[in-house]
Design an enzyme around this catalytic site. Structure first.
Site: not given
Lengths: 634, 71
Positions: A330, A520, A524
């Site tokens: 990410d 994180d 997600d």
């Protein structure tokens, strides 16, 4: 005291065994009067020490037989020694029990050592809580604390349960939970995580979770949960252990009976040869070497990883790391710091930078967006909020507010266009905030999310560690994504993705190869659960993080993944070494003992002892080596 | 339901495997996994009623294995 005596007597017995072996080799067949040295000297001394050393083994064996465990390793070894005495191999009989005991000491040492490697994380487990309901202190087990109970954490104590501060002001050392070395100051109404240490004055805390749902408990669970996520090689060993012993015992029985019947059943020396072979089989019949050493290497690796602030949910993920081909990251908060900073202030002519920034700060005064934090830069106190009126956030555009009774606009190009304000659109790879006041465009502020210093090196090292592709996913626009992607050195990036798009993209990527997703943790969760290895970092406080991740990195360093890949590869090597070595030696010795008229045939029991105890000790210490390696690195 | 116990009193890895087999034979136990090094027994069973028999099975194993439920 008993232990010390035990230790000394074992060393003595080992020396006696070796001396007897030498005497046996040199003088064994020399006659002393009507008999040989073997029978007159070696037999009585061997028997004496044998009884001394094997005394407690016999007790153990009887107990096991009483519990209907007939094919226990102790019992089988003892049967082998009795057989050895019967065929005149006195020193060998003694050696079997002596080295069996010596081996056990080494194993115990190794088990303790390996448990030590996980101890530092297990020390986080609280064993008591000081309740403070009705202002009376009462010490209870963490399990007995309910949500809403008050408890006290004194200076130097670890917070046992997640909660919120009711009374007191203090500082917390959060390093063991978040990896953050700067103490965090807390006051009333602040939420605090279990596992942190109070380094200031006492705090009264209200429990907001039960113990088993608290952060520290979940962290421990993650590490200790390893047994339900066994690696394939561990499963193989378990299955192997179940069939190995019965097979070897059956072979031993067959070898003791069938060859003598075929060759010459009336010759006692033939019988004694094959009984020796059978006894050797019994000595090798324990799968201990593998049953202990293989899980131990995983256990040590999990423990060492936890020392490096990486919590891994089970051995199976250690195996997956060795096959890792894709790493999907990410962007915000993972590759980048996640805290936005103002990089340039660009007023139009006639407006100063300070004025533009001041207006922007007033505009973002009430906003909670990360971009607002960047603009405000913790400087709310110099602002007079009474000058603001009619604050409104316009979705996907920005903020509109009355400042000193005139309209202030701050946001993206859409905001200005929809308010019919003339301005020059800026083409920039960064986030741009346009500012307009009293119907006039006054300039723009450029805001950038900085890449973490560690990210570049970490990503470069992923490739060195065998990862084929590093891919970045982000919800941001193409321009912003491109700059970060190039800077970070990823191979591929995909921009403008909604959380669901990220998960779909991830599914696509991992169709053909083992893929890890690093995020994180908060936004997600679906991607973390979808990926082969879901790695979350820096978000330890949030509930979802630990539940949906396979691996939790407690601080926010992407390089930890490289450490884990290396550890996993070393682990794999050690596991393979142990399996191949142990099986080769065991099977090799069994085959050797079956070859008739071999020059070493009379010493085959010694080979068997090595194949049992020697191999176990070597394998187990080979596994322990995994802990040493990490120490050297630091 | 899933339950987790800490145990004490087993000093060899092979013995732990044997205890695992015994526990699996207790009625209403669906699965059992023992981690010798972590000293943990994880059990998936129908309900809490198996705990008595589990405790009995453990304490009659070898020199007696004591267990303590942690989850």
């Amino acid at each position: 005291m008993k232990k010390k005596f035990d230790f000394i007597s074992l060393i003595l017995a080992t020396i006696v065994t070796i001396v007897l072996l030498i005497v046996h080799i040199i003088y064994g067949d020399v006659s002393l009067g009507i008999n040989t040295v073997n029978n007159l000297v070696i037999l009585p001394i061997s028997l004496l020490f044998y009884l001394l050393v094997s005394y407690d083994l016999f007790i153990e064996s009887f107990k096991k037989i009483r519990h209907k465990q007939f094919f226990d390793e102790v019992t089988l070894s003892l049967i082998a020694t009795i057989a050895a005495f019967a065929i005149g191999e006195y020193v060998e009989a003694l050696a079997v029990v002596v080295f069996f005991q010596v081996g056990e000491r080494f194993e115990k040492y190794a088990v303790d050592k390996s448990r030590n490697s996980i101890k530092s994380i297990l020390d986080l487990r609280p064993d008591k809580v000081t309740l403070y309901n009705d202002e009376i202190e009462k010490v209870v087990e963490p399990f007995d604390v309910n949500i809403g109970d008050l408890f006290i954490v004194k200076s130097g104590e670890r917070v046992p349960i997640d909660g919120v501060v009711i009374e007191g002001k203090s500082s917390l050392d959060t390093s063991s939970i978040t990896g953050e070395s700067v103490p965090r100051s807390v006051k009333e109404n602040d939420e605090i995580l279990s596992g942190t240490i109070n380094i200031g004055s006492p705090l009264v805390i209200k429990a907001t979770k039960e113990f088993y749902n608290s952060t520290v408990s979940k962290m421990l669970d993650l590490v200790e949960n390893a047994s339900s996520q066994k690696a394939n090689s561990e499963k193989f060993i378990t299955k192997f252990a179940k069939i190995y012993t019965p097979i070897v015992i059956s072979l031993a029985v067959l070898v003791a009976i069938i060859p003598p019947l075929i060759i010459n059943y009336s010759d006692p020396s033939v019988w004694s040869n094959y009984i020796r072979t059978a006894a050797s089989f019994l000595v090798i019949s324990c799968p201990c070497a593998l049953v202990l050493s293989v899980p131990m290497s995983y256990f040590v690796t999990l423990g060492e990883a936890s020392k490096q602030k990486v919590l891994i949910k089970g051995s199976t993920f250690i195996d997956k790391f060795t096959k890792l081909k894709n790493i999907v990251l990410d962007k915000t908060g993972t590759i980048t710091k996640g805290n936005f900073v103002v990089t340039s202030i660009n007023p139009v002519e006639g407006t100063s930078k300070d004025e533009l920034l001041k207006l922007a700060k007033y505009g973002e005064y009430y906003s909670n967006h990360p971009i607002a934090h960047a603009v405000l830069n913790n400087d709310k106190e110099s602002l007079n909020k009474d000058l603001l009126k009619d604050y409104q956030e316009i979705d996907g555009q920005g903020v509109k507010v009355e400042y000193e009774s005139s309209t202030l606009l701050i946001g993206n190009s859409k905001l200005l266009s929809s308010n019919n304000i003339e301005f020059n659109k800026v083409d920039s790879p960064f986030t741009i905030l346009y500012v307009a006041y009293k119907g006039k465009y006054l300039g723009y502020i450029e805001i950038k999310d900085e890449i973490k210093e560690s990210s570049k090196l970490a990503i470069a090292n992923y490739h060195k560690n065998g990862v084929k592709k590093v891919i970045m996913l982000t919800g941001d626009n193409q321009n912003i994504a491109k700059v970060i992607a190039q800077d970070a050195g990823v191979d591929e990036f995909h921009a403008n993705l909604l959380p669901l798009d990220k998960t779909n993209k991830l599914k696509e990527i991992q169709q053909n190869a083992t893929t890890a997703f690093i995020g994180d943790g908060v936004n997600d969760a679906p991607s973390l659960t979808t990926s082969d290895i879901g790695i979350s970092m820096g978000g330890i406080g949030s509930d979802i993080t630990i539940d949906s991740s396979d691996v939790v990195i407690m601080d926010d360093d992407l390089n930890r993944v490289n450490d884990v890949i290396k550890m996993s590869k070393r682990n794999k090597l050690v596991v393979y070494e142990n399996i191949i070595f142990a099986l080769a030696v065991k099977i090799g010795v069994m085959i050797l003992s079956l070859i008739p008229n071999l020059p070493i045939a009379s010493y085959i029991m010694w080979f068997a002892i090595f194949a049992d105890v020697g191999v176990t000790v070597i394998c187990v210490f080979n596994s322990l080596r995994l802990a040493l390696h990490v120490k050297k690195q630091n | 339901m899933k339950m987790v116990f800490k145990f004490d009193g087993i000093d060899c890895a092979v013995c732990a495997l044997k205890l695992e087999e015994k526990i699996k034979k207790i009625p209403n136990v669906n699965s059992c996994s023992i981690n010798f090094l972590a000293q943990r027994i994880e059990i998936d069973a129908l309900d809490k009623s198996i705990i008595d028999e589990l405790t009995a099975t453990c304490s009659s194993f070898e020199d007696g294995v004591s267990i303590k439920r942690i989850k």
